[in-house]
Design a protein around this motif. Structure first.
Motif, PDB file in Angstrom:
ATOM      1  N   GLY A  79       0.662  -0.947   0.001  1.00 57.98           N
ATOM      2  CA  GLY A  79       0.318   0.391   0.317  1.00 57.98           C
ATOM      3  C   GLY A  79       1.287   1.312  -0.090  1.00 57.98           C
ATOM      4  N   ALA A  80       0.134   1.912   0.245  1.00 57.93           N
ATOM      5  CA  ALA A  80       1.125   3.863  -0.542  1.00 57.93           C
ATOM      6  C   ALA A  80       1.439   4.059   0.587  1.00 57.93           C
ATOM      7  CB  ALA A  80       0.275   5.040  -0.858  1.00 57.93           C
ATOM      8  N   THR A  81       1.775   3.557   2.291  1.00 58.43           N
ATOM      9  CA  THR A  81       1.882   4.020   2.885  1.00 58.43           C
ATOM     10  C   THR A  81       3.344   2.496   3.876  1.00 58.43           C
ATOM     11  OG1 THR A  81       0.487   5.416   4.429  1.00 58.43           O
ATOM     12  CG2 THR A  81       1.771   5.003   5.985  1.00 58.43           C
ATOM     13  N   GLY A  82       2.930   2.262   3.142  1.00 57.08           N
ATOM     14  CA  GLY A  82       3.252   0.983   4.038  1.00 57.08           C
ATOM     15  C   GLY A  82       4.600   1.049   2.642  1.00 57.08           C
ATOM     16  N   SER A  83       4.848   0.877   1.873  1.00 61.21           N
ATOM     17  CA  SER A  83       5.687   0.776   1.080  1.00 61.21           C
ATOM     18  C   SER A  83       6.954   1.386   1.687  1.00 61.21           C
ATOM     19  CB  SER A  83       5.215   0.386  -0.690  1.00 61.21           C
ATOM     20  OG  SER A  83       4.115   2.327  -1.245  1.00 61.21           O
ATOM     21  N   VAL A  84       6.097   3.089   1.400  1.00 61.65           N
ATOM     22  CA  VAL A  84       7.340   4.117   1.702  1.00 61.65           C
ATOM     23  C   VAL A  84       8.086   3.977   3.428  1.00 61.65           C
ATOM     24  CG1 VAL A  84       7.438   6.624   2.242  1.00 61.65           C
ATOM     25  CG2 VAL A  84       6.007   5.644  -0.082  1.00 61.65           C
ATOM     26  N   CYS A 142       4.100  -9.455  -3.648  1.00 60.20           N
ATOM     27  CA  CYS A 142       5.030  -9.889  -2.706  1.00 60.20           C
ATOM     28  C   CYS A 142       6.077  -9.761  -3.615  1.00 60.20           C
ATOM     29  CB  CYS A 142       4.883 -11.224  -2.140  1.00 60.20           C
ATOM     30  SG  CYS A 142       3.355 -11.388  -0.796  1.00 60.20           S
ATOM     31  N   ASP A 143       5.939 -10.154  -5.100  1.00 59.70           N
ATOM     32  CA  ASP A 143       7.061  -9.851  -6.658  1.00 59.70           C
ATOM     33  C   ASP A 143       7.718  -8.632  -5.679  1.00 59.70           C
ATOM     34  OD1 ASP A 143       7.520 -12.710  -6.796  1.00 59.70           O
ATOM     35  OD2 ASP A 143       6.110 -12.456  -8.172  1.00 59.70           O
ATOM     36  N   TRP A 144       6.482  -7.964  -6.301  1.00 62.63           N
ATOM     37  CA  TRP A 144       6.851  -6.273  -6.199  1.00 62.63           C
ATOM     38  C   TRP A 144       8.166  -5.557  -5.070  1.00 62.63           C
ATOM     39  CZ3 TRP A 144       5.873  -1.689  -3.659  1.00 62.63           C
ATOM     40  CH2 TRP A 144       5.713   0.002  -4.419  1.00 62.63           C
ATOM     41  N   LEU A 145       7.367  -5.771  -3.792  1.00 65.66           N
ATOM     42  CA  LEU A 145       8.248  -5.665  -2.874  1.00 65.66           C
ATOM     43  C   LEU A 145       9.631  -6.447  -2.736  1.00 65.66           C
ATOM     44  CD1 LEU A 145       5.479  -6.439  -0.036  1.00 65.66           C
ATOM     45  CD2 LEU A 145       6.417  -4.553  -1.213  1.00 65.66           C
ATOM     46  N   THR A 146       9.699  -7.208  -3.069  1.00 57.11           N
ATOM     47  CA  THR A 146      11.347  -8.013  -3.200  1.00 57.11           C
ATOM     48  C   THR A 146      12.133  -7.735  -4.803  1.00 57.11           C
ATOM     49  OG1 THR A 146      10.900 -10.129  -3.746  1.00 57.11           O
ATOM     50  CG2 THR A 146      10.847  -9.798  -1.507  1.00 57.11           C
ATOM     51  N   ARG A 147      11.602  -7.506  -5.750  1.00 58.18           N
ATOM     52  CA  ARG A 147      12.169  -7.038  -6.821  1.00 58.18           C
ATOM     53  C   ARG A 147      12.426  -5.460  -7.253  1.00 58.18           C
ATOM     54  NH1 ARG A 147       9.970 -12.192 -11.071  1.00 58.18           N
ATOM     55  NH2 ARG A 147      10.599 -13.212  -9.605  1.00 58.18           N
ATOM     56  N   GLU A 148      10.839  -4.897  -6.897  1.00 62.89           N
ATOM     57  CA  GLU A 148      11.394  -3.338  -7.481  1.00 62.89           C
ATOM     58  C   GLU A 148      11.208  -2.664  -6.043  1.00 62.89           C
ATOM     59  OE1 GLU A 148      10.774  -2.287 -10.480  1.00 62.89           O
ATOM     60  OE2 GLU A 148      10.275  -3.887 -10.994  1.00 62.89           O
ATOM     61  N   ALA A 149      10.714  -2.675  -4.581  1.00 66.87           N
ATOM     62  CA  ALA A 149      10.897  -2.063  -3.673  1.00 66.87           C
ATOM     63  C   ALA A 149      12.226  -1.917  -2.927  1.00 66.87           C
ATOM     64  CB  ALA A 149       9.659  -1.825  -2.780  1.00 66.87           C
ATOM     65  N   GLY A 150      12.542  -3.527  -2.910  1.00 61.30           N
ATOM     66  CA  GLY A 150      14.055  -3.060  -2.365  1.00 61.30           C
ATOM     67  C   GLY A 150      13.902  -4.421  -0.871  1.00 61.30           C
TER      68      GLY A 150
END
Lengths: 341, 341
Positions: free
Chosen positions: B159-164, B186-194
């Motif tokens: 989400g918006a706050t959680g990812s930041v 989940c893929d986005w979190l580990t691959r894109e968001a670090g």
């Protein structure tokens, strides 16, 4: 040395709900000979603490007491025989001993085996200067961060920790409101202990009374009971409030059979920018000496009163722990076995 | 000036459980002439935030929106006409406006009427540099007190706050674990968001996964969802842990019809000497400029990604808010009406 008879209370079954006398079993045995590194201690007085309910039930910050073993208690005793170099016959010691006439200890464990000054009053050492008073001290000052002008509310206010917490907050310049059960306890809080107001939860609507006595909201709530009263306090927090959770509450709740319950008004922490923080007194072990010095001084100056509820005789230990959870005790619950010799 | 038609969404009924489209009513009216001190704003984009669920229901940190009035939203707009000295036609402004083409504002209120630099991107102003990113910033740094080496867990992580929040914790040297719904997030979190790890609550046992990914316990838990996941995190706190409660959770819980529920594992705060602390981003209003500078720099350097979920057109506002509570949004949920002119 002649063989010594040892009378003991063993943990017979794990308690369900409130502790019952039948949760314990009386035993008589002989004291075994000492090994190197051990001391034989004659117990003089026992402390009774809500956290003992946990020790009887489940692994907490220490493993549960095994069934069939001696019930444990914070205690002061006197060394009868020592095979440890730092202790001699006649020394007073404090630690986690057992509900028995004599305890054999090799030190270690959560409370260690602490040698006390020769003129120590065992009753004071187990109350104001023991975990009870220390819990009030660190909970109020370090966790609660009380400051001049705060509105400070404490539940279980006539209890051992609650009353000291309120008196410390008063010394720090707070407006102090105590919640206790019955007119006698409430009278004592305002007339003897110096509280600004007392709420009798047995005869008053606690929510209405909190609203009335805390017109600017609650800055610090020191929780000794959990349950509905915690929720009523959470609903009345001031901005930036601190809620202090001390070890007692989990055990009270467990005894009441509501361990699965959580405070529904915890959302108010968000709206008030407030915090709820827990602690065990052992987390502050390194700072005990300064706290004991402070408390000793305040007691000597009459700023803190040390209210004791004293029962006599090992045979009454089970009856005495039950007093804690029924609210029968008024002040720190202790049991005395003997005077130092 | 010719009379302007204004299309609006009014709050029709207070929501029960999840928000429904029928909670709102479409209305068309004319924009009234301005009074002194007012500005007429053409809305360009709306923010969607869980806290809006509260505004629709009950008095919170601001009074509930009256039934029959325009639904409120954090928004960026452009001044069409001004009868305030500090604002001129064409200025970009941010504030608490309404789900409508045009809003008349006299400033004041919770978010004020803030003039933005002329080159501001409304989308960025409502996401990373708006309450969403600011909530992540103050929650992670000031409330959570993250430090190098901490294990940081965040729910609602895509989400918006959680990812930041997770990306900020990563910059600070934490091991970052996110909890989100579905393999794409989940893929986005580990691959894109670090993020170091992601837990898919729809397809994994969250408790087991937390135990596996947080072998030394959780130092900081940033809660965006409340409920069972909060309890699972509370059960796995490290000593001295901080639990950050941000405004979102109350609204999520309310939407799920579990507002009466409290976290039963709050006792673990005691055993771990841990704290649970709530906040609203408005508590930090004085520090917004430094936070916006920091976030702008991290964004420019690519250390923080700003994931947006963008819907177009005022007519879709009710559908868009519902996306927040069903977990359909992926990134900050926004609705765009128009570009600046």
């Amino acid at each position: 040395m002649a063989e010594l008879k040892n009378r003991q209370w063993l943990l017979a079954v794990r308690p369900q709900g409130l502790i019952k006398e039948s949760d314990f079993r009386w035993n008589e045995t002989a004291v075994a000979p000492l090994n190197d590194g051990q001391v034989l201690i004659r117990n003089l007085a026992f402390s009774f603490d809500p956290t003992q309910r946990g020790w009887m039930s489940i692994d907490t910050y220490m493993p549960a007491i095994p069934l069939g073993e001696v019930m444990k208690a914070g205690a002061v005793g006197q060394v009868v025989e020592s095979r440890r170099p730092e202790l001699a016959t006649g020394d007073l010691v404090q630690g986690l001993f057992g509900w028995e006439d004599y305890t054999v200890s090799a030190g270690g464990g959560l409370m260690g085996l602490r040698k006390l000054p020769p003129d120590t009053d065992p009753i004071l050492a187990l109350s104001l200067l023991g975990t009870t008073g220390l819990t009030a001290y660190f909970g109020t000052l370090s966790v609660g961060q009380v400051k001049q002008g705060d509105t400070f509310v404490v539940s279980g206010a006539a209890g051992a920790t609650g009353s000291v917490a309120g008196m410390i907050a008063k010394i720090k310049g707070c407006r102090v409101v105590g919640i206790a059960g019955g007119p006698d306890k409430c009278d004592w809080l305002t007339r003897e202990a110096g509280f600004d107001a007392a709420i009798d939860y047995k005869n008053e609507n606690v929510g209405d009374a909190l609203t009335r006595h805390c017109s600017k909201g609650i800055d610090v709530y020191f929780d000794n009971v959990g349950g509905e009263i915690l929720d009523l306090a959470l609903a009345r927090l001031a901005n930036g409030a601190r809620v202090v959770l001390c070890g007692a509450i989990s055990r009270y709740n467990e005894a009441a059979g509501v361990a699965g319950w959580g405070p529904k008004n915890y959302f108010n922490l968000i709206f008030r920018g407030a915090r709820m923080e827990g602690f065990l007194v052992f987390h502050f072990a390194k700072r005990y000496p300064e706290a004991i010095d402070d408390l000793t001084r305040c007691y000597a100056e009459g700023q803190i009163k040390n209210k004791i509820d004293l029962v006599q005789g090992l045979e009454n230990a089970p009856k005495t722990i039950i007093r804690l959870f029924t609210g029968a005790n008024f002040g720190k619950q202790l049991l005395k076995l003997a005077d130092p010799q």
